[in-house]
Scaffold this motif. Structure first.
Motif, PDB file in Angstrom:
ATOM      1  N   MET A  81     -27.263 -18.775 -24.550  1.00  0.00           N
ATOM      2  CA  MET A  81     -26.418 -19.890 -24.985  1.00  0.00           C
ATOM      3  C   MET A  81     -26.719 -21.156 -24.192  1.00  0.00           C
ATOM      4  N   ILE A  83     -22.043 -18.563 -31.728  1.00  0.00           N
ATOM      5  CA  ILE A  83     -22.367 -17.563 -30.719  1.00  0.00           C
ATOM      6  C   ILE A  83     -22.703 -16.277 -31.462  1.00  0.00           C
ATOM      7  N   VAL A  88     -19.142 -21.620 -20.873  1.00  0.00           N
ATOM      8  CA  VAL A  88     -19.938 -20.727 -21.721  1.00  0.00           C
ATOM      9  C   VAL A  88     -19.542 -19.276 -21.479  1.00  0.00           C
ATOM     10  N   ASP A 113     -25.953 -12.877 -28.182  1.00  0.00           N
ATOM     11  CA  ASP A 113     -26.072 -13.981 -27.231  1.00  0.00           C
ATOM     12  C   ASP A 113     -25.389 -13.641 -25.912  1.00  0.00           C
TER      13      ASP A 113
END
Length: 316
Positions: free
Chosen positions: A165, A156, A121, A160
């Motif tokens: 996320m 995304i 991520v 964010d």
């Protein structure tokens, strides 16, 4: 009931475990990382997964290292139908994977084969990607290399960060796992091998990656700020002091000033030049040894003598 050994550690893993319990899977054991010191006071704290498992009265194992441990032998002896992992944080030995009667599957926070590794991520955000997602995959000894069982993408957004996320991905991961497992159990699932020539790795973030480079465009500086938030945080040498940058906004304005120079300063705004003639607005910063503060508080305090065109960020 289908028996499961669940392995996970952070907040991301919690909805996945709860989903398995709510859907009447028989959780033989929950395996998570040992309790760790957290926060400035270094208080020893159980992982989010352990906290949930304790609330649910599920047996918990916390080996410091799974390979060669007594816990490994205990898990193998359980002979579960399934092993399910979600951000566990350790490699699983081959003999444990083989102990699953049906399959060992993983809930991974990226669209594999992109971003194998421990920080998918973070890298997706830092690289300026517009989407990421969840992959449900078979586990094998090689890291995140198993065949893909299901995937779901998610956008995304420009605001964010890693926390937002992970919150979104944990729910997608729970739901995608719960729709995929019945197909794994009855043998109807169709698996797809990963394309090795498309593999991108995302190793854990190292300290030298935390420094911002203002010679990059403002959008990528902002992406790195968000990709390192809420932890460990990004920093710069700001006016001679190590300073963490917690919140920024890339602007549409352009400038001919050098990266790191102040483009605009008011009582409530601080714009700094970045690469490719772009401009970044600093919104929340944290000088060394001080708490986070919004830019208005900073400019009315220790930053009140800053001047436009002053070089305040140095990239050495």
């Amino acid at each position: 009931m289908t028996s499961v050994i669940f392995m996970g550690t952070p907040k991301f893993s919690v909805p996945v475990l709860q989903g398995l319990v709510d859907n009447h899977y028989d959780i033989l054991a929950v395996v998570t990382q040992p309790d760790r010191p957290v926060g400035r006071k270094h208080k020893i704290t159980p992982s989010p997964v352990k906290q949930l498992a304790t609330e649910l009265n599920l047996p918990v194992l916390q080996p410091e290292k799974l390979s060669g441990s007594e816990e490994l032998e205990q898990l193998i002896a359980m002979q579960p139908d399934l092993i399910v992992t979600a951000a566990f944080g350790q490699f699983l030995p081959s003999k444990l994977l083989a102990a699953a009667k049906i399959a060992a599957v993983n809930v991974h926070g990226s669209l594999l084969p992109k971003y194998r590794g421990g920080a998918p991520v973070q890298y997706a955000i830092m690289n300026g990607d517009t989407e990421t997602g969840i992959t449900i995959m078979y586990m094998e000894k090689k890291m995140d290399a198993g065949d893909i069982l299901a995937q779901q993408a998610i956008a995304i957004g420009p605001d964010d960060d890693v926390a937002t996320m992970f919150d979104k991905l944990s729910i997608i991961g729970r739901d995608l796992l719960l729709t995929t497992l019945p197909k794994v159990i009855d043998g109807s699932v169709v698996s797809i091998p990963q394309e090795e020539d498309q593999v991108v790795f995302s190793p854990n973030i190292q300290p030298d990656q935390e420094k911002l480079d203002f010679t990059q465009p403002a959008r990528l500086v902002d992406a790195k700020v968000r990709g390192l938030r809420p932890a460990p945080g990004a920093y710069v040498n700001f006016n001679g002091q190590r300073t963490k940058i917690w919140q920024t906004t890339p602007l549409t304005e352009t400038t001919d000033l050098q990266p790191g120079q102040i483009v605009k300063k008011t009582k409530h705004q601080l714009w700094v030049a970045a690469g490719e003639h772009s401009v970044l607005q600093l919104e929340v910063i944290q000088p060394a040894g001080k708490p986070k503060q919004d830019i208005t508080a900073y400019l009315n305090g220790s930053g009140q003598n800053l001047k436009e065109e002053q070089q305040v960020i140095f990239n050495e």
